[in-house]
Write a protein that holds these residues in place. Sequence first.
Motif, PDB file in Angstrom:
ATOM      1  N   VAL A  53      -5.813  -5.299  -4.215  1.00  0.00           N
ATOM      2  CA  VAL A  53      -5.229  -5.272  -2.876  1.00  0.00           C
ATOM      3  C   VAL A  53      -4.014  -4.360  -2.953  1.00  0.00           C
ATOM      4  N   ASP A  55      -0.611  -3.242  -0.688  1.00  0.00           N
ATOM      5  CA  ASP A  55       0.150  -3.576   0.511  1.00  0.00           C
ATOM      6  C   ASP A  55       0.791  -2.325   1.125  1.00  0.00           C
ATOM      7  N   ARG A  56       1.453  -2.493   2.240  1.00  0.00           N
ATOM      8  CA  ARG A  56       2.056  -1.360   2.964  1.00  0.00           C
ATOM      9  C   ARG A  56       3.139  -0.642   2.176  1.00  0.00           C
ATOM     10  N   ARG A  57       3.770  -1.345   1.249  1.00  0.00           N
ATOM     11  CA  ARG A  57       4.825  -0.745   0.437  1.00  0.00           C
ATOM     12  C   ARG A  57       4.282   0.066  -0.721  1.00  0.00           C
ATOM     13  N   TYR A  61      -2.010  -4.955  -6.332  1.00  0.00           N
ATOM     14  CA  TYR A  61      -2.204  -6.250  -6.971  1.00  0.00           C
ATOM     15  C   TYR A  61      -3.637  -6.299  -7.497  1.00  0.00           C
ATOM     16  N   ARG A  73       2.239  -0.069  -9.292  1.00  0.00           N
ATOM     17  CA  ARG A  73       2.574   0.895  -8.230  1.00  0.00           C
ATOM     18  C   ARG A  73       2.097   2.264  -8.675  1.00  0.00           C
TER      19      ARG A  73
END
Length: 84
Positions: A53, A55-57, A61, A73
């Motif tokens: 997954v 996320d927007r940042r 994950y 990241r």
Amino acid sequence: MFYIAHFNAGLRIYDVSNTRLPREVGYFIPPEPTRRYGPMPEDKLVLQTEDVVVDRRGFIYISDKNQGLWILRYTGPKPEGAAP
């Protein structure tokens, strides 16, 4: 960008900005497991990255059947035409 959980090959990241020529731009392979933390896999210990997954940042994950959750990241090159 496509982020793919690829079981024993870990996480693979592909730049698909050129749909005729997708290319792998990043990867993460968790270390080989040395201890069993849960019931799976039942046989010998192996890497099993199963879910991913993003996320927007931009945090990634991934889950592994035996090792739990990794938070990563992507810091590699941006795809062609991406916002700065």
